[in-house]
Design a protein around this motif. Structure first.
Motif, mmCIF file in Angstrom:
data_model
loop_
_atom_site.group_PDB
_atom_site.id
_atom_site.type_symbol
_atom_site.label_atom_id
_atom_site.label_comp_id
_atom_site.label_asym_id
_atom_site.label_seq_id
_atom_site.Cartn_x
_atom_site.Cartn_y
_atom_site.Cartn_z
ATOM 1 N N ASP A 1 -4.473 0.077 -10.991
ATOM 2 C CA ASP A 1 -5.007 0.559 -9.722
ATOM 3 C C ASP A 1 -3.954 0.407 -8.636
ATOM 4 O OD1 ASP A 1 -7.484 1.180 -10.782
ATOM 5 O OD2 ASP A 1 -8.322 -0.795 -10.367
ATOM 6 N N VAL A 2 -4.061 1.228 -7.622
ATOM 7 C CA VAL A 2 -3.112 1.185 -6.514
ATOM 8 C C VAL A 2 -3.878 1.124 -5.204
ATOM 9 C CG1 VAL A 2 -1.168 2.332 -5.380
ATOM 10 C CG2 VAL A 2 -1.492 2.572 -7.862
ATOM 11 N N ASN A 3 -3.507 0.196 -4.341
ATOM 12 C CA ASN A 3 -4.129 0.158 -3.023
ATOM 13 C C ASN A 3 -3.474 1.213 -2.135
ATOM 14 O OD1 ASN A 3 -2.103 -1.902 -3.567
ATOM 15 N ND2 ASN A 3 -2.199 -2.406 -1.384
ATOM 16 N N VAL A 4 -4.298 1.979 -1.458
ATOM 17 C CA VAL A 4 -3.814 3.094 -0.655
ATOM 18 C C VAL A 4 -4.317 3.003 0.777
ATOM 19 C CG1 VAL A 4 -3.599 4.677 -2.609
ATOM 20 C CG2 VAL A 4 -5.765 4.552 -1.381
ATOM 21 N N THR A 5 -3.492 3.472 1.691
ATOM 22 C CA THR A 5 -3.878 3.624 3.090
ATOM 23 C C THR A 5 -3.963 5.118 3.352
ATOM 24 O OG1 THR A 5 -2.797 1.575 3.770
ATOM 25 C CG2 THR A 5 -3.208 3.221 5.480
ATOM 26 N N ILE A 6 -5.119 5.577 3.823
ATOM 27 C CA ILE A 6 -5.356 7.007 3.981
ATOM 28 C C ILE A 6 -5.593 7.362 5.450
ATOM 29 C CG2 ILE A 6 -6.845 8.946 3.355
ATOM 30 C CD1 ILE A 6 -7.534 7.424 0.788
ATOM 31 N N PHE A 7 -4.756 8.220 5.972
ATOM 32 C CA PHE A 7 -4.953 8.772 7.305
ATOM 33 C C PHE A 7 -5.582 10.156 7.153
ATOM 34 C CE2 PHE A 7 -1.596 5.668 8.054
ATOM 35 C CZ PHE A 7 -1.972 5.106 9.273
ATOM 36 N N ILE A 8 -6.558 10.448 8.008
ATOM 37 C CA ILE A 8 -7.281 11.719 7.932
ATOM 38 C C ILE A 8 -6.941 12.591 9.136
ATOM 39 C CG2 ILE A 8 -9.542 12.820 7.698
ATOM 40 C CD1 ILE A 8 -8.844 10.955 5.389
ATOM 41 N N GLU A 9 -6.552 13.840 8.861
ATOM 42 C CA GLU A 9 -6.304 14.841 9.912
ATOM 43 C C GLU A 9 -5.443 14.255 11.028
ATOM 44 O OE1 GLU A 9 -6.384 18.712 10.367
ATOM 45 O OE2 GLU A 9 -7.581 17.690 8.838
ATOM 46 N N MET A 10 -4.330 13.719 10.657
ATOM 47 C CA MET A 10 -3.422 13.064 11.592
ATOM 48 C C MET A 10 -2.459 14.091 12.177
ATOM 49 S SD MET A 10 -0.959 9.880 10.557
ATOM 50 C CE MET A 10 -0.805 8.455 11.610
ATOM 51 N N SER B 1 0.801 -1.216 0.000
ATOM 52 C CA SER B 1 0.000 0.000 0.000
ATOM 53 C C SER B 1 0.841 1.277 0.000
ATOM 54 C CB SER B 1 -0.896 -0.002 1.242
ATOM 55 O OG SER B 1 -1.738 1.114 1.268
ATOM 56 N N VAL B 2 0.368 2.265 -0.762
ATOM 57 C CA VAL B 2 0.908 3.619 -0.685
ATOM 58 C C VAL B 2 0.194 4.316 0.476
ATOM 59 C CG1 VAL B 2 0.968 5.877 -1.819
ATOM 60 C CG2 VAL B 2 1.501 3.807 -3.124
ATOM 61 N N ILE B 3 0.941 4.985 1.335
ATOM 62 C CA ILE B 3 0.357 5.580 2.538
ATOM 63 C C ILE B 3 0.266 7.089 2.388
ATOM 64 C CG2 ILE B 3 0.563 5.809 5.037
ATOM 65 C CD1 ILE B 3 2.080 3.200 5.086
ATOM 66 N N LEU B 4 -0.951 7.619 2.585
ATOM 67 C CA LEU B 4 -1.230 9.041 2.369
ATOM 68 C C LEU B 4 -1.807 9.688 3.619
ATOM 69 C CD1 LEU B 4 -3.145 8.599 -1.030
ATOM 70 C CD2 LEU B 4 -0.701 9.099 -0.764
ATOM 71 N N HIS B 5 -1.610 10.984 3.733
ATOM 72 C CA HIS B 5 -2.301 11.780 4.760
ATOM 73 C C HIS B 5 -3.092 12.872 4.055
ATOM 74 C CE1 HIS B 5 -2.728 15.331 7.411
ATOM 75 N NE2 HIS B 5 -3.170 14.389 8.235
ATOM 76 N N ILE B 6 -4.383 12.995 4.425
ATOM 77 C CA ILE B 6 -5.271 13.969 3.789
ATOM 78 C C ILE B 6 -5.995 14.761 4.874
ATOM 79 C CG2 ILE B 6 -7.226 14.290 2.209
ATOM 80 C CD1 ILE B 6 -6.460 11.667 0.879
ATOM 81 N N SER B 7 -6.150 16.035 4.654
ATOM 82 C CA SER B 7 -6.853 16.890 5.618
ATOM 83 C C SER B 7 -8.338 16.557 5.653
ATOM 84 C CB SER B 7 -6.684 18.367 5.251
ATOM 85 O OG SER B 7 -5.327 18.739 5.312
ATOM 86 N N ASP B 8 -8.932 16.696 6.835
ATOM 87 C CA ASP B 8 -10.341 16.376 7.026
ATOM 88 C C ASP B 8 -11.250 17.203 6.115
ATOM 89 O OD1 ASP B 8 -12.535 15.104 8.668
ATOM 90 O OD2 ASP B 8 -12.929 17.228 9.086
ATOM 91 N N GLU B 9 -10.876 18.455 5.868
ATOM 92 C CA GLU B 9 -11.716 19.344 5.064
ATOM 93 C C GLU B 9 -11.829 18.890 3.604
ATOM 94 O OE1 GLU B 9 -8.225 22.589 3.936
ATOM 95 O OE2 GLU B 9 -9.654 23.041 5.534
#
Length: 371
Positions: A136-145, A85-93
């Protein structure tokens, strides 16, 4: 799927709960992933701006141009895959998540996702030549970390990853169904290590064996990698060509001088390649038997320093025979080595430092005295 009016796109994903908190596992097309993480990758490529998480964690790592180039070619192979998995961080907004449908909606624009792990894979995917929905790429997404937690994830991944043993990689090619430079060289190295009378008998550190460790001085990976260089300038591309049911091109002129065993490989004369290497090193071990067979910490001829210098000289000596594509017997090489002033005792760390410096010095002396 992109909503053109709002410039958002949707991905399927599931919510995961772990001690660090909640995050999401999803699937994203490669072009969507490249798009939303592009700005972060660009800063890495420029190299004049570091990511916050890297500064916080004390780890600063820029993109490796060679690694990106390698992955850019890899993603276009017929059996390319990025299973981790590609690991991402994304803002809650920026996130809208429908927990009933397990659908996440994200803005289709630059600088949405901060990459915690996978920046080289993403950069490589920019070179993908297939259709949008073909990778396609499987991703792990963290929100507002919290930045601290981002740093912990980043540091944990990048400090605890273990590099794959190169000899393991070489060994695994034995299981390949299709022909490739890697498989050919693997088989040749194994054969040279096993055959009675071989100048490499029991001298190669083969993965998974525990025989006479006192004799083993050259790793399987070192031997395979150098041998591959004599028959292919792009081993993965050759392997990909075979998997497509085609045959790679032969070489002529300067290309063949650089890789003199190329056309034998294309003609599937692997036995001839093994015999050519055998004859050359048979002359080596007859000229300097003590330096080749005795295993002493200060001696270098039968270790990577000496072996790589000898392989470099082999290219010149073999080409000089004017018999490229044929088996040249050891008597030819014996006449060359007889011109050398080097004696067994001279192949030591004091004369030839371990590493590239010692390799180059030994090669230059062999070349100046023997050719």
């Amino acid at each position: 799927m992109i909503n053109s009016e709002e410039q958002r796109f949707e991905i399927k994903c599931l919510e995961v709960k772990q001690p660090i908190g909640k995050f999401y596992i999803g699937v994203m097309s490669h072009d969507d992933l490249v798009k939303i993480s592009y700005a972060d990758i660009r800063r890495l490529e420029v190299g004049d701006e570091k990511r916050d998480v890297e500064v916080y964690s004390g780890i600063q790592r820029e993109l490796s141009k060679n690694r990106v180039k390698e992955l850019g070619k890899y993603v276009n192979l017929v059996d390319a895959t990025f299973p981790s998995s590609v690991i991402l961080h994304i803002s809650d907004e920026d996130v809208i998540y429908d927990s009933e449908k397990n659908i996440m909606s994200l803005p289709f624009k630059d600088n949405v996702a901060k990459v915690l792990d996978g920046q080289h894979r993403i950069a490589g995917l920019e070179k993908f030549e297939g259709k949008s929905n073909d990778f396609d790429v499987n991703v792990t997404i963290f929100i507002e970390m919290e930045l601290e937690d981002q740093a912990i994830v980043f540091a944990t991944i990048n400090k605890t990853q273990t590099k794959v043993n190169k000899s393991l990689v070489a060994d695994l090619f034995a299981f390949a169904k299709f022909r490739s430079p890697q498989k050919t060289c693997h088989n040749i190295v194994r054969a040279l290590n096993q055959k009675e009378g071989s100048p490499f008998k029991d001298k190669i550190k083969i993965l998974g064996t525990a025989d006479d460790k006192e004799k083993e001085t050259i790793t399987q990976a070192t031997f395979s990698e150098k041998l591959i260089d004599f028959l292919s300038k792009d081993p993965m591309d050759d392997r990909n060509t075979y998997k497509k049911g085609k045959t790679p091109d032969k070489f002529t002129g300067i290309e063949l001088e650089k890789r003199p065993l190329r056309n034998l490989f294309i003609d599937e004369k692997d036995g001839d390649i093994a015999k050519i290497v055998w004859e050359y090193f048979d002359a080596v071990q007859e000229r300097w038997p003590d330096a080749w067979w005795k295993v002493e910490s200060e001696m270098i001829l039968n270790k990577s320093t000496g072996f790589l210098a000898l392989m470099r000289f082999f290219r010149d000596a073999y080409a000089n025979s004017e018999e490229v594509g044929k088996i040249v017997n050891k008597e030819y090489y014996a006449k060359l080595f007889a011109k050398s002033s080097l004696q067994d005792k001279d192949f030591n760390r004091d004369n030839f430092l371990p590493g590239s410096g010692g390799q180059s010095k030994l090669y230059k002396q062999l070349y100046s005295e023997c050719l």
